[in-house]
Write a protein that holds these residues in place. Sequence first.
Motif, PDB file in Angstrom:
ATOM      1  N   ARG A 102       1.628  10.314  -9.598  1.00 39.25           N
ATOM      2  CA  ARG A 102       1.311  11.703  -9.274  1.00 39.25           C
ATOM      3  C   ARG A 102       0.014  11.782  -8.462  1.00 39.25           C
ATOM      4  NH1 ARG A 102      -1.358  14.431 -13.092  1.00 39.25           N
ATOM      5  NH2 ARG A 102      -0.175  13.337 -14.723  1.00 39.25           N
ATOM      6  N   GLY A 103      -1.037  11.073  -8.911  1.00 38.88           N
ATOM      7  CA  GLY A 103      -2.292  11.081  -8.180  1.00 38.88           C
ATOM      8  C   GLY A 103      -2.162  10.451  -6.810  1.00 38.88           C
ATOM      9  N   LEU A 104      -1.412   9.352  -6.734  1.00 41.30           N
ATOM     10  CA  LEU A 104      -1.194   8.655  -5.471  1.00 41.30           C
ATOM     11  C   LEU A 104      -0.470   9.549  -4.469  1.00 41.30           C
ATOM     12  CD1 LEU A 104      -1.080   5.690  -4.047  1.00 41.30           C
ATOM     13  CD2 LEU A 104       1.277   5.706  -4.874  1.00 41.30           C
ATOM     14  N   LEU A 105       0.647  10.135  -4.901  1.00 44.35           N
ATOM     15  CA  LEU A 105       1.498  10.880  -3.977  1.00 44.35           C
ATOM     16  C   LEU A 105       0.927  12.250  -3.634  1.00 44.35           C
ATOM     17  CD1 LEU A 105       4.949   9.831  -5.469  1.00 44.35           C
ATOM     18  CD2 LEU A 105       3.825   8.947  -3.409  1.00 44.35           C
ATOM     19  N   ALA A 106       0.099  12.805  -4.516  1.00 40.77           N
ATOM     20  CA  ALA A 106      -0.548  14.085  -4.192  1.00 40.77           C
ATOM     21  C   ALA A 106      -1.483  13.913  -3.006  1.00 40.77           C
ATOM     22  CB  ALA A 106      -1.302  14.622  -5.402  1.00 40.77           C
ATOM     23  N   LEU A 107      -2.271  12.829  -3.004  1.00 41.82           N
ATOM     24  CA  LEU A 107      -3.164  12.584  -1.876  1.00 41.82           C
ATOM     25  C   LEU A 107      -2.362  12.225  -0.632  1.00 41.82           C
ATOM     26  CD1 LEU A 107      -6.125  12.434  -0.959  1.00 41.82           C
ATOM     27  CD2 LEU A 107      -6.058   9.977  -1.484  1.00 41.82           C
ATOM     28  N   ALA A 108      -1.282  11.472  -0.809  1.00 43.86           N
ATOM     29  CA  ALA A 108      -0.423  11.129   0.326  1.00 43.86           C
ATOM     30  C   ALA A 108       0.136  12.394   0.970  1.00 43.86           C
ATOM     31  CB  ALA A 108       0.715  10.220  -0.137  1.00 43.86           C
ATOM     32  N   ASP A 109       0.606  13.332   0.156  1.00 42.32           N
ATOM     33  CA  ASP A 109       1.152  14.582   0.687  1.00 42.32           C
ATOM     34  C   ASP A 109       0.075  15.393   1.403  1.00 42.32           C
ATOM     35  OD1 ASP A 109       3.638  13.950  -0.295  1.00 42.32           O
ATOM     36  OD2 ASP A 109       3.487  15.223  -2.075  1.00 42.32           O
ATOM     37  N   ALA A 110      -1.139  15.381   0.863  1.00 38.31           N
ATOM     38  CA  ALA A 110      -2.229  16.152   1.461  1.00 38.31           C
ATOM     39  C   ALA A 110      -2.559  15.661   2.865  1.00 38.31           C
ATOM     40  CB  ALA A 110      -3.473  16.077   0.572  1.00 38.31           C
ATOM     41  N   HIS A 111      -2.260  14.391   3.153  1.00 41.13           N
ATOM     42  CA  HIS A 111      -2.574  13.826   4.460  1.00 41.13           C
ATOM     43  C   HIS A 111      -1.324  13.488   5.265  1.00 41.13           C
ATOM     44  CE1 HIS A 111      -6.948  13.478   3.997  1.00 41.13           C
ATOM     45  NE2 HIS A 111      -6.703  13.235   2.724  1.00 41.13           N
ATOM     46  N   GLY A 112      -0.152  13.921   4.808  1.00 43.84           N
ATOM     47  CA  GLY A 112       1.070  13.650   5.549  1.00 43.84           C
ATOM     48  C   GLY A 112       1.339  12.172   5.722  1.00 43.84           C
ATOM     49  N   CYS A 113       1.020  11.383   4.701  1.00 44.45           N
ATOM     50  CA  CYS A 113       1.138   9.922   4.756  1.00 44.45           C
ATOM     51  C   CYS A 113       2.163   9.495   3.711  1.00 44.45           C
ATOM     52  CB  CYS A 113      -0.227   9.286   4.481  1.00 44.45           C
ATOM     53  SG  CYS A 113      -0.309   7.509   4.740  1.00 44.45           S
ATOM     54  N   GLU A 114       3.340   9.055   4.145  1.00 46.32           N
ATOM     55  CA  GLU A 114       4.412   8.815   3.181  1.00 46.32           C
ATOM     56  C   GLU A 114       4.538   7.358   2.770  1.00 46.32           C
ATOM     57  OE1 GLU A 114       8.390   9.589   4.682  1.00 46.32           O
ATOM     58  OE2 GLU A 114       7.591   9.598   6.709  1.00 46.32           O
ATOM     59  N   LEU A 115       4.941   7.161   1.529  1.00 43.75           N
ATOM     60  CA  LEU A 115       5.193   5.833   0.986  1.00 43.75           C
ATOM     61  C   LEU A 115       6.540   5.341   1.503  1.00 43.75           C
ATOM     62  CD1 LEU A 115       4.552   3.485  -0.940  1.00 43.75           C
ATOM     63  CD2 LEU A 115       5.555   4.840  -2.790  1.00 43.75           C
ATOM     64  N   VAL A 116       6.555   4.172   2.174  1.00 44.67           N
ATOM     65  CA  VAL A 116       7.786   3.700   2.814  1.00 44.67           C
ATOM     66  C   VAL A 116       8.264   2.354   2.273  1.00 44.67           C
ATOM     67  CG1 VAL A 116       7.373   4.979   4.946  1.00 44.67           C
ATOM     68  CG2 VAL A 116       6.468   2.655   4.727  1.00 44.67           C
ATOM     69  N   GLY A 117       7.588   1.789   1.271  1.00 43.01           N
ATOM     70  CA  GLY A 117       8.051   0.521   0.723  1.00 43.01           C
ATOM     71  C   GLY A 117       6.936  -0.224   0.028  1.00 43.01           C
ATOM     72  N   GLY A 118       7.221  -1.496  -0.311  1.00 39.80           N
ATOM     73  CA  GLY A 118       6.222  -2.314  -0.978  1.00 39.80           C
ATOM     74  C   GLY A 118       6.845  -3.350  -1.879  1.00 39.80           C
ATOM     75  N   ASP A 119       6.188  -3.616  -3.010  1.00 39.43           N
ATOM     76  CA  ASP A 119       6.674  -4.635  -3.942  1.00 39.43           C
ATOM     77  C   ASP A 119       6.106  -4.352  -5.318  1.00 39.43           C
ATOM     78  OD1 ASP A 119       8.029  -6.915  -4.795  1.00 39.43           O
ATOM     79  OD2 ASP A 119       6.372  -8.265  -4.318  1.00 39.43           O
ATOM     80  N   THR A 120       6.815  -4.762  -6.343  1.00 38.61           N
ATOM     81  CA  THR A 120       6.314  -4.675  -7.720  1.00 38.61           C
ATOM     82  C   THR A 120       6.561  -6.008  -8.418  1.00 38.61           C
ATOM     83  OG1 THR A 120       8.452  -3.792  -8.500  1.00 38.61           O
ATOM     84  CG2 THR A 120       6.728  -2.191  -7.948  1.00 38.61           C
ATOM     85  N   THR A 121       5.648  -6.346  -9.336  1.00 38.79           N
ATOM     86  CA  THR A 121       5.794  -7.573 -10.101  1.00 38.79           C
ATOM     87  C   THR A 121       5.051  -7.417 -11.421  1.00 38.79           C
ATOM     88  OG1 THR A 121       5.537  -9.988 -10.026  1.00 38.79           O
ATOM     89  CG2 THR A 121       3.729  -8.677  -9.140  1.00 38.79           C
ATOM     90  N   ARG A 122       5.361  -8.271 -12.385  1.00 36.66           N
ATOM     91  CA  ARG A 122       4.624  -8.290 -13.649  1.00 36.66           C
ATOM     92  C   ARG A 122       3.423  -9.215 -13.511  1.00 36.66           C
ATOM     93  NH1 ARG A 122       5.513  -7.502 -19.266  1.00 36.66           N
ATOM     94  NH2 ARG A 122       7.682  -6.907 -18.921  1.00 36.66           N
ATOM     95  N   GLY A 123       2.271  -8.743 -13.983  1.00 34.36           N
ATOM     96  CA  GLY A 123       1.062  -9.544 -13.914  1.00 34.36           C
ATOM     97  C   GLY A 123      -0.134  -8.677 -14.213  1.00 34.36           C
ATOM     98  N   PRO A 124      -1.354  -9.197 -14.038  1.00 32.37           N
ATOM     99  CA  PRO A 124      -2.566  -8.390 -14.235  1.00 32.37           C
ATOM    100  C   PRO A 124      -2.543  -7.185 -13.300  1.00 32.37           C
ATOM    101  CG  PRO A 124      -3.102 -10.721 -14.006  1.00 32.37           C
ATOM    102  CD  PRO A 124      -1.662 -10.587 -13.650  1.00 32.37           C
ATOM    103  N   LEU A 125      -3.112  -6.069 -13.749  1.00 35.10           N
ATOM    104  CA  LEU A 125      -3.094  -4.842 -12.961  1.00 35.10           C
ATOM    105  C   LEU A 125      -3.817  -5.040 -11.637  1.00 35.10           C
ATOM    106  CD1 LEU A 125      -2.257  -1.930 -12.704  1.00 35.10           C
ATOM    107  CD2 LEU A 125      -4.295  -1.262 -13.995  1.00 35.10           C
ATOM    108  N   ASN A 126      -3.076  -4.862 -10.556  1.00 36.11           N
ATOM    109  CA  ASN A 126      -3.577  -5.102  -9.202  1.00 36.11           C
ATOM    110  C   ASN A 126      -2.812  -4.187  -8.255  1.00 36.11           C
ATOM    111  OD1 ASN A 126      -4.503  -6.126  -6.806  1.00 36.11           O
ATOM    112  ND2 ASN A 126      -3.867  -8.231  -7.175  1.00 36.11           N
TER     113      ASN A 126
END
Length: 328
Positions: A100-124
């Motif tokens: 919610r915090g991530l995407l609220a700022l993204a919306d405020a600047h018209g910057c959309e999330l288009v992909g990435g990666d997820t994995t299990r491990g230390p928070l990074n």
Amino acid sequence: MGEFDLIARYFTRKPQRAALGVGDDCALLQPRPGTQLAISSDMLVEGRHFLSTVNPAFLGHKALAVNLSDLAACGAEPLAFTLALSLPQADPAWLEPFSRGLLALADAHGCELVGGDTTRGPLNICITVFGEVPVVAGRSQALLRSGARAGDDLYASGTLGDARLALEVFRGNLSVPEAVFAQARQRMEQPTPRVALGQALRGIATAAVDVSDGLLGDLGHVLAASGVGACIDTSIAIDLIASCADSLGAPGTFSLNQRLAFVLAGGDDYELAFTAPPSAREAVMAAARLTQTAVTRIGRIEPEPGLRLVDARGRLLDETYASFDHFA
């Protein structure tokens, strides 16, 4: 909750400006004709860049804000970003406010999330952000570190040192009134990327850098790239710390040297330091008013290499202040 369920639930959205977003092997971006693509990556590691007790919504905001600050320093318009996320576990109670915090700022600047990666491990958290910079008559309008010239004015946006003050309170090295800490903590956990100011300074500023590791350290990159030196009036710079207890009824909480250390080398500010010729002073202030961003002229660029600190009378200060360096 599986990896792809996690992505679908918290981070998949319908593409807006991207030709193809989350869910395929590659995202597809189509910059407009006459533009350059500006790209930057930043990583936030638990225990190094943020405390484990931080509000996940604030962390989501900051994770993107630090990348948007890089675009701001380049004068770029945000376009899209990717998110690489390492998690100890898929915890909805953490993921919901973080996204919610991530995407609220993204919306405020018209910057959309288009992909990435997820994995299990230390928070990074690692974000790569993409922006656009206009090209006019074959010339890029990007703000660079290499354009400062002797005689230019030196400016800083917003306030500096508040995040470092909050960190020292967290470390137990300082005790300040609650109102002071609250103000400083907000600056540390929810920085404001100066995206609009960066764009407004295109064609005005000669060089720019985002202040992430501390003013002196980051300004040093500009001086090295431009082959110049600088002089900072510390009597002006010292007032850039907004969370100063002296202004809130607690005089004497900070020594002069502490305040200067926080402002000059505190880090985590995500403001802009930039240069412009004296003939552009009115244009700089107009950009500040247009974007509703405080801007302070704190010094000047000089031909002699090196960075000099002076007091109100122009006398050189002997003190040195070291900005943050991960491997120093």
